[in-house]
Design an enzyme around this catalytic site. Structure first.
Site, PDB file in Angstrom:
ATOM      1  CG  HIS A 106      32.439  43.716  43.482  1.00 23.87           C
ATOM      2  ND1 HIS A 106      33.775  43.453  43.635  1.00 23.87           N
ATOM      3  CD2 HIS A 106      31.847  42.522  43.240  1.00 23.87           C
ATOM      4  CE1 HIS A 106      33.993  42.155  43.480  1.00 23.87           C
ATOM      5  NE2 HIS A 106      32.833  41.575  43.229  1.00 23.87           N
ATOM      6  CE  LYS A 126      37.138  54.935  36.400  1.00 25.68           C
ATOM      7  NZ  LYS A 126      35.854  54.446  36.860  1.00 25.68           N
ATOM      8  N   PRO A 184      45.607  50.384  33.340  1.00 31.74           N
ATOM      9  CG  PRO A 184      46.426  48.219  33.619  1.00 31.74           C
ATOM     10  CD  PRO A 184      46.793  49.558  33.060  1.00 31.74           C
ATOM     11  CE1 TYR A 237      41.198  48.334  42.514  1.00 34.14           C
ATOM     12  CE2 TYR A 237      42.957  48.517  40.895  1.00 34.14           C
ATOM     13  CZ  TYR A 237      41.616  48.433  41.194  1.00 34.14           C
ATOM     14  OH  TYR A 237      40.684  48.449  40.183  1.00 34.14           O
ATOM     15  CE1 TYR A 250      38.407  50.825  41.003  1.00 33.90           C
ATOM     16  CE2 TYR A 250      36.179  50.015  41.393  1.00 33.90           C
ATOM     17  CZ  TYR A 250      37.511  49.777  41.091  1.00 33.90           C
ATOM     18  OH  TYR A 250      37.945  48.488  40.854  1.00 33.90           O
TER      19      TYR A 250
HETATM   20  C1  PHB Z   1      40.625  42.810  36.095  1.00 32.11           C
HETATM   21  O1  PHB Z   1      39.809  42.140  36.724  1.00 32.11           O
HETATM   22  O2  PHB Z   1      41.217  42.336  35.123  1.00 32.11           O
HETATM   23  C2  PHB Z   1      40.911  44.192  36.519  1.00 32.11           C
HETATM   24  C3  PHB Z   1      40.191  44.748  37.555  1.00 32.11           C
HETATM   25  C4  PHB Z   1      40.451  46.044  37.962  1.00 32.11           C
HETATM   26  C5  PHB Z   1      41.437  46.764  37.339  1.00 32.11           C
HETATM   27  C6  PHB Z   1      42.160  46.219  36.290  1.00 32.11           C
HETATM   28  C7  PHB Z   1      41.891  44.934  35.878  1.00 32.11           C
HETATM   29  O3  PHB Z   1      41.708  48.016  37.767  1.00 32.11           O
END
Ligand code: PHB
Ligand code: APR
Length: 390
Positions: free
Chosen positions: A73, A297, A293, A201, A385
């Site tokens: 990505h 990380k 989450p 997000y 990130y």
């Molecule tokens: C996930 O794909 O489960 C996932 C992706 C990004 C995050 C947390 C979980 O920040």
């Protein structure tokens, strides 16, 4: 009684990566795992890998499936109501992240253990650490009803947040730092195409949402819910409807609904234990720290820990270098705290806290406005990130 150079507790990503890295340099080690392999593989975890993690898999020669099935990505998105702010991680940092289920990393490491001579003892009950302050620590455990003992030069606690390793450090020798968030993430995994080719997000009036994926045909979504919420209260239909509202109209138009394969609520926590070393015991991964989450990380921090720790242990056994092991905790914690900061700040930016008033909300909007307009602000986010350097 068995004897080894390094006894590792826990066959999660931290213990497995560490075990493989040590074996690759000819160091003897044994992993003791309380659960059965299927239980370990049943845990659904985040899905974004930093270069530190993909590099370890490549160094071990275990990245064949990752290279084939992983989705590189170049960016991700922050949504705020109607607006979408794209963080161009590739353009801003020259790097990418890899979307690949962390559970799949565990599977790849587990499957390769026998051929690499990495011994994993599953279903090890009552794992207890002894004499960790000395140079001759040992572990006792029960396997199939029989008492067992492993002597080692070092013990590595890769046994997650609730494991016995951290507890073996006297309270006077360490300090915990903790923050518990007033919500959890309700996640759904479904065999439907993702609504967007990059992660989103979202911070909506109704709360947080995340659109993520595992593959072009498997999606992972989350919303935040109060800690008192029960998963049974969320039918698939109710969850899809809520996601459609929170992710905004553009994403909603592309959401494909489908039956959940997995649905669960996980609480959010920030936690650090210092130091990550006591006598002959080292901590790595969730045994020493937890991040919320937001930013994914958790596994990547476990990867940087074991990268430092394997280097220190290999230096000790191969070159009689004692400085590496002595410096492990400080080196690891410097990176841990930076990831803690980032995960905490992204959580603060993207969630509505019950204690927040109008002031805090205006600060969130101002920060999102600033990020939307400033390449410098976007670069700070992108750099964190994609993963800070080791
Ligand atoms: C996930 O794909 O489960 C996932 C992706 C990004 C995050 C947390 C979980 O920040
Ligand atoms: N005895 C033996 N093993 C134990 C014990 C015990 N008493 N207690 C826990 N374990 C095992 C667990 O069963 C588990 O398999 O330790 C392992 C710890 O694994 P994780 O909890 O996955 O922790 P870690 O390996 O540090 O994971 C790092 O990866 O997937 C991400 O989000 C996850 O942040 C986490 C990261």
């Amino acid at each position: 009684m068995a004897r080894t150079q390094v006894a590792i507790i826990g066959a999660g990503p931290a213990g497995l990566m560490l075990g493989h890295l040590l074996r690759a340099d000819g160091i003897d080690c044994i992993i003791l795992e309380r659960a059965a392999p299927d239980y370990v593989l049943g845990r659904i975890r985040a899905g974004v890998l930093e270069k530190v993690t993909t590099d370890i898999m490549a160094r071990l020669g275990l990245d064949e499936r990752l290279a084939k099935e992983g989705l590189p990505h170049d960016g991700f998105n922050l949504a705020d109501g109607e607006r979408l702010i794209r963080i161009d991680i590739a353009g801003l940092t020259g790097k990418q992240v890899m979307v690949y289920g962390q559970t799949e990393i565990t599977r790849d490491l587990m499957d390769a253990a026998p051929e690499r001579g990495l011994e994993i003892i599953y279903n090890a009950e009552d794992v207890t650490l002894h004499d960790v302050a000395s140079d001759a620590p040992y572990i006792t455990y029960v396997k199939d009803g029989v008492n067992q003992r492993v002597d080692a030069r070092f013990i590595c606690g890769c046994d997650g947040f609730h494991g016995p390793a951290r507890q073996a450090i006297p309270a006077s020798a360490g300090k915990s730092f903790e923050l518990v968030y007033p919500f959890g993430w309700l996640g759904i995994l479904a065999d439907v195409p993702p609504c967007n080719h990059e992660l989103i997000y979202a911070n909506h009036d109704r709360g947080f949402a995340l659109a993520s994926m595992r593959s072009p045909t498997r999606s992972r979504y989350y919303i935040d819910v109060p800690l008192t919420e029960k998963v049974e209260a969320w039918s698939d239909d109710r969850l899809w409807a809520e996601l459609s509202v929170r992710l905004g109209p553009d994403a909603a138009a592309h959401i494909t609904r489908g039956p959940s394969i997995e649905k669960s609520i996980a609480p959010l926590r920030s936690f650090v234990f210092e130091p990550m070393h006591y006598g002959s015991l080292f901590l790595a991964g969730d045994a020493a720290h937890i991040v919320p989450p937001t930013g994914a990380k958790g596994l990547n921090l476990a990867a940087s820990d074991v990268s430092y720790l394997s280097e220190a242990l290999i230096g000790y056994f191969k070159k009689n270098d004692r400085d590496g092991v002595a410096g492990y905790s400080q080196k690891a914690l410097a990176r841990v705290w930076k990831s803690e900061r980032f995960s905490w700040s992204l959580t603060k930016l993207m969630h509505r806290f019950p204690s927040d008033g109008d002031f805090e909300r205006r600060v969130q909007i101002a920060e999102l406005d600033y990020i939307a307009a400033s390449t410098a602000a976007q670069k700070v986010i992108a750099e964190n990130y994609v993963g800070l350097p080791l």
